[in-house]
Design a protein around this motif. Sequence first.
Motif, PDB file in Angstrom:
ATOM      1  N   LEU A 119       1.001  -0.992   0.260  1.00 51.63           N
ATOM      2  CA  LEU A 119      -0.162   0.103   0.070  1.00 51.63           C
ATOM      3  C   LEU A 119       0.761   1.299   0.153  1.00 51.63           C
ATOM      4  O   LEU A 119       0.821   2.033  -1.078  1.00 51.63           O
ATOM      5  CB  LEU A 119      -1.143  -0.084   1.615  1.00 51.63           C
ATOM      6  N   TYR A 120       1.854   1.419   0.812  1.00 51.34           N
ATOM      7  CA  TYR A 120       2.385   2.566   0.934  1.00 51.34           C
ATOM      8  C   TYR A 120       3.625   2.547  -0.409  1.00 51.34           C
ATOM      9  O   TYR A 120       5.287   3.094  -0.004  1.00 51.34           O
ATOM     10  CB  TYR A 120       3.167   2.582   2.393  1.00 51.34           C
ATOM     11  N   ASP A 121       4.240   1.148  -1.100  1.00 53.10           N
ATOM     12  CA  ASP A 121       5.291   1.223  -1.796  1.00 53.10           C
ATOM     13  C   ASP A 121       6.230   1.304  -1.250  1.00 53.10           C
ATOM     14  O   ASP A 121       7.439   1.864  -1.305  1.00 53.10           O
ATOM     15  CB  ASP A 121       5.042   2.393  -2.978  1.00 53.10           C
ATOM     16  N   PHE A 122       6.683   0.593  -0.245  1.00 56.56           N
ATOM     17  CA  PHE A 122       8.508   0.269  -0.214  1.00 56.56           C
ATOM     18  C   PHE A 122       8.251  -0.615  -0.148  1.00 56.56           C
ATOM     19  O   PHE A 122       7.240  -1.876   0.164  1.00 56.56           O
ATOM     20  CB  PHE A 122       8.514   1.064   1.059  1.00 56.56           C
ATOM     21  N   ASP A 123       9.720  -1.583  -0.088  1.00 59.74           N
ATOM     22  CA  ASP A 123      10.421  -2.852  -0.339  1.00 59.74           C
ATOM     23  C   ASP A 123      11.088  -3.576   0.260  1.00 59.74           C
ATOM     24  O   ASP A 123      11.263  -4.660   1.094  1.00 59.74           O
ATOM     25  CB  ASP A 123      10.537  -3.566  -1.726  1.00 59.74           C
ATOM     26  N   LYS A 124      11.653  -2.863   1.517  1.00 57.92           N
ATOM     27  CA  LYS A 124      12.454  -3.381   2.703  1.00 57.92           C
ATOM     28  C   LYS A 124      12.572  -2.136   3.934  1.00 57.92           C
ATOM     29  O   LYS A 124      11.700  -0.664   3.594  1.00 57.92           O
ATOM     30  CB  LYS A 124      13.899  -3.147   2.093  1.00 57.92           C
ATOM     31  N   VAL A 125      13.075  -2.352   5.150  1.00 57.53           N
ATOM     32  CA  VAL A 125      12.649  -1.684   5.822  1.00 57.53           C
ATOM     33  C   VAL A 125      14.248  -1.841   6.492  1.00 57.53           C
ATOM     34  O   VAL A 125      15.143  -2.852   6.369  1.00 57.53           O
ATOM     35  CB  VAL A 125      12.050  -2.906   7.016  1.00 57.53           C
ATOM     36  N   PRO A 126      14.660  -0.820   7.780  1.00 56.17           N
ATOM     37  CA  PRO A 126      13.567   0.100   7.966  1.00 56.17           C
ATOM     38  C   PRO A 126      13.547   1.137   6.505  1.00 56.17           C
ATOM     39  O   PRO A 126      14.307   1.536   5.199  1.00 56.17           O
ATOM     40  CB  PRO A 126      14.654   0.947   8.667  1.00 56.17           C
ATOM     41  N   ALA A 127      12.455   2.111   6.537  1.00 54.54           N
ATOM     42  CA  ALA A 127      11.730   3.123   5.791  1.00 54.54           C
ATOM     43  C   ALA A 127      11.210   3.635   6.322  1.00 54.54           C
ATOM     44  O   ALA A 127      10.763   3.694   6.886  1.00 54.54           O
ATOM     45  CB  ALA A 127      11.153   2.483   4.613  1.00 54.54           C
ATOM     46  N   LEU A 128      11.562   5.087   5.619  1.00 50.47           N
ATOM     47  CA  LEU A 128      10.505   6.117   6.107  1.00 50.47           C
ATOM     48  C   LEU A 128       9.688   6.629   4.913  1.00 50.47           C
ATOM     49  O   LEU A 128      10.495   7.468   3.848  1.00 50.47           O
ATOM     50  CB  LEU A 128      11.719   7.523   6.130  1.00 50.47           C
ATOM     51  N   VAL A 129       8.649   7.097   5.015  1.00 48.95           N
ATOM     52  CA  VAL A 129       7.578   7.253   4.145  1.00 48.95           C
ATOM     53  C   VAL A 129       6.498   8.721   4.770  1.00 48.95           C
ATOM     54  O   VAL A 129       6.228   8.593   5.508  1.00 48.95           O
ATOM     55  CB  VAL A 129       5.878   6.285   3.889  1.00 48.95           C
ATOM     56  N   VAL A 130       6.908   9.149   3.885  1.00 48.40           N
ATOM     57  CA  VAL A 130       5.770  10.618   3.809  1.00 48.40           C
ATOM     58  C   VAL A 130       4.877  11.127   2.501  1.00 48.40           C
ATOM     59  O   VAL A 130       5.390  10.180   1.679  1.00 48.40           O
ATOM     60  CB  VAL A 130       6.831  11.544   3.425  1.00 48.40           C
ATOM     61  N   LEU A 131       3.683  10.948   3.365  1.00 44.93           N
ATOM     62  CA  LEU A 131       2.611  11.463   2.156  1.00 44.93           C
ATOM     63  C   LEU A 131       2.069  13.107   2.271  1.00 44.93           C
ATOM     64  O   LEU A 131       2.676  13.762   3.288  1.00 44.93           O
ATOM     65  CB  LEU A 131       1.144  10.582   2.824  1.00 44.93           C
ATOM     66  N   HIS A 132       2.045  13.192   1.185  1.00 43.06           N
ATOM     67  CA  HIS A 132       1.255  14.719   1.308  1.00 43.06           C
ATOM     68  C   HIS A 132      -0.001  14.112   0.396  1.00 43.06           C
ATOM     69  O   HIS A 132      -0.473  14.085  -0.833  1.00 43.06           O
ATOM     70  CB  HIS A 132       2.302  15.979   0.102  1.00 43.06           C
ATOM     71  N   PRO A 133      -0.796  13.725   1.734  1.00 42.69           N
ATOM     72  CA  PRO A 133      -2.407  13.987   1.233  1.00 42.69           C
ATOM     73  C   PRO A 133      -3.019  14.301   0.010  1.00 42.69           C
ATOM     74  O   PRO A 133      -4.336  14.518  -0.672  1.00 42.69           O
ATOM     75  CB  PRO A 133      -3.205  13.650   2.165  1.00 42.69           C
ATOM     76  N   SER A 134      -2.903  15.700   0.404  1.00 43.78           N
ATOM     77  CA  SER A 134      -3.963  16.736  -0.313  1.00 43.78           C
ATOM     78  C   SER A 134      -2.935  16.737  -1.824  1.00 43.78           C
ATOM     79  O   SER A 134      -3.815  17.612  -2.814  1.00 43.78           O
ATOM     80  CB  SER A 134      -3.909  17.906   0.433  1.00 43.78           C
ATOM     81  N   TYR A 135      -2.467  16.543  -1.968  1.00 42.02           N
ATOM     82  CA  TYR A 135      -1.401  16.537  -3.751  1.00 42.02           C
ATOM     83  C   TYR A 135      -1.335  14.605  -4.276  1.00 42.02           C
ATOM     84  O   TYR A 135      -0.658  14.803  -5.122  1.00 42.02           O
ATOM     85  CB  TYR A 135      -0.154  16.870  -3.549  1.00 42.02           C
ATOM     86  N   ASN A 136      -1.789  13.928  -3.078  1.00 39.78           N
ATOM     87  CA  ASN A 136      -1.370  12.693  -3.894  1.00 39.78           C
ATOM     88  C   ASN A 136      -0.039  12.577  -4.334  1.00 39.78           C
ATOM     89  O   ASN A 136       0.176  11.750  -4.886  1.00 39.78           O
ATOM     90  CB  ASN A 136      -2.692  11.998  -4.708  1.00 39.78           C
ATOM     91  N   GLN A 137       0.125  13.274  -2.925  1.00 36.65           N
ATOM     92  CA  GLN A 137       1.635  12.456  -3.664  1.00 36.65           C
ATOM     93  C   GLN A 137       3.122  11.444  -2.462  1.00 36.65           C
ATOM     94  O   GLN A 137       2.425  12.082  -0.939  1.00 36.65           O
ATOM     95  CB  GLN A 137       2.668  14.009  -3.872  1.00 36.65           C
ATOM     96  N   GLN A 138       3.744  10.731  -2.800  1.00 44.15           N
ATOM     97  CA  GLN A 138       4.381  10.213  -1.684  1.00 44.15           C
ATOM     98  C   GLN A 138       6.128   9.776  -2.338  1.00 44.15           C
ATOM     99  O   GLN A 138       5.886   9.811  -3.182  1.00 44.15           O
ATOM    100  CB  GLN A 138       3.629   9.048  -1.195  1.00 44.15           C
ATOM    101  N   SER A 139       6.856  10.271  -0.776  1.00 43.93           N
ATOM    102  CA  SER A 139       8.132  10.169  -1.392  1.00 43.93           C
ATOM    103  C   SER A 139       8.994   8.744   0.295  1.00 43.93           C
ATOM    104  O   SER A 139       8.141   8.589   1.241  1.00 43.93           O
ATOM    105  CB  SER A 139       8.984  11.070  -1.017  1.00 43.93           C
ATOM    106  N   ILE A 140      10.054   8.064  -0.350  1.00 45.41           N
ATOM    107  CA  ILE A 140      10.121   7.200   0.461  1.00 45.41           C
ATOM    108  C   ILE A 140      11.955   7.195   0.556  1.00 45.41           C
ATOM    109  O   ILE A 140      12.919   7.613  -0.140  1.00 45.41           O
ATOM    110  CB  ILE A 140      10.102   5.524   0.279  1.00 45.41           C
ATOM    111  N   PHE A 141      12.308   6.908   1.917  1.00 42.99           N
ATOM    112  CA  PHE A 141      13.811   7.132   2.559  1.00 42.99           C
ATOM    113  C   PHE A 141      14.528   6.049   3.184  1.00 42.99           C
ATOM    114  O   PHE A 141      14.063   5.929   3.790  1.00 42.99           O
ATOM    115  CB  PHE A 141      13.986   8.143   3.801  1.00 42.99           C
ATOM    116  N   TYR A 142      15.449   5.264   2.469  1.00 46.40           N
ATOM    117  CA  TYR A 142      16.001   3.804   3.207  1.00 46.40           C
ATOM    118  C   TYR A 142      16.552   4.249   3.521  1.00 46.40           C
ATOM    119  O   TYR A 142      17.967   3.167   4.044  1.00 46.40           O
ATOM    120  CB  TYR A 142      16.133   2.912   2.088  1.00 46.40           C
ATOM    121  N   GLY A 143      18.064   5.253   3.983  1.00 42.54           N
ATOM    122  CA  GLY A 143      18.217   5.747   5.104  1.00 42.54           C
ATOM    123  C   GLY A 143      19.682   6.940   3.950  1.00 42.54           C
ATOM    124  O   GLY A 143      19.355   6.985   2.837  1.00 42.54           O
TER     125      GLY A 143
END
Length: 439
Positions: free
Chosen positions: A209-233
Amino acid sequence: MIVLVGRIGKMDWIAIFCCLLVCNLKSVVCSTGDEFKVDGKVLELDESNFDSAISSFDYILVDFYAPWCGHCKRLSAQLDEAAPILAGLRKPIVIAKLNADKFTSLARKHEIDGYPTLKLFMLGVPVDYYGPRKADLLVRYLKKFVAPDVSILSSDSSISDFVEAAGTYFPIYIGFGLNEMVISNLAIKYKKKAWFSIAKDFSEDAMVLYDFDKVPALVVLHPSYNQQSIFYGPFEDEFLGDFIKQNLLPLAVPMNHETLKLLKDDERKIVLTIMQDENEEKSLKLIKLLKAAASANHDLVFGYVGVKQWEEFADAFGANKKSNLPKLIVWNGDEEYFSVIGCESLDDEDQGSQMSRFLDGYREGRTEKKRIKGPSFMDFINSIIGIRAVYIIVFLVAMLMLIRSLSKDDEDHRGGSGEEVDDHAETESSEYGAGKKED
């Protein structure tokens, strides 16, 4: 009542004075406690109780209003509706209002230059409120300030509930497989600007659902812009801090009054694209290119504005409906901006390559520095002291011009015969005397 019998010595007077002092202090404390109750009503503040109200509550939202202001009257109804809900939170938020048009010294102290102005006082420290003003949205927005610094989520459903409750006005950071201590300091630092959480337990469905494939991961969502980014370190403070700060804004920022307020705290230059209409199909394709460019250039903010959506803002950079648009500039967020020589605008062919050439030209210094068009005199005055004061100044200037005109007419008539002067003086006295009294 105190009855004095016989002679009273010096020590007796001191004892009586101390007794009266203690009684008065108790009276003040009791009256303060009685005066300020978290009962869901909007408090009416003035110069006598403003400071004590601010110090009495951990969280208090103050509406600086003017009785004659139509926007203030509409906002007042929304605040009345939101007050009992906010008062019922685990950490209550009290709503109060102050007639800033009457209590001008307090208005000046808190730099109020327009009505209505909202400020949230947290432990006595004021923060400008830029959120929504409709009751239900205002409640959801303010809940952020009394929420935990980092929310701990223990299941897929708790993650969904957290995202739903957070709403759309702040970015949402979710750490999957992260230790709470990794982001706790940054969560405290950016508490006023984003939601932070740690998912302790989650399924593979959540990863999909949050489109990440490994951990640890930090997901940031911008609901009003329908946008997300992922940080793996890496999750050291420097790299993690940069990711969090850069993702407080969406990849491509639509320019409006609210986003400009958010941008004032960002020190990065703004790559601004000015287009005819943000909602046109070709503009939507260009916005996707801006997002891609932003992903590869984290040291810059990428923004856009349509002439149709905000003509005055676009005109400040010399763009209007007759300009060759889309137009690209780099803005410092203040009075200066830069055009890249040979890359001032985009045509319809291969805009991605043109964008790359524009960025290369900017980084290589092939630029021309310009200044934005300044605000009009009335806008400048209005931004400093408010529209009511503008009307007063205009009225006073008009009166001064009238007086000077009358004085000039009087001097001109004095150049004639004495009889003419006397006749005119009598006429002027009867003609302007009543008018002056009426003014």
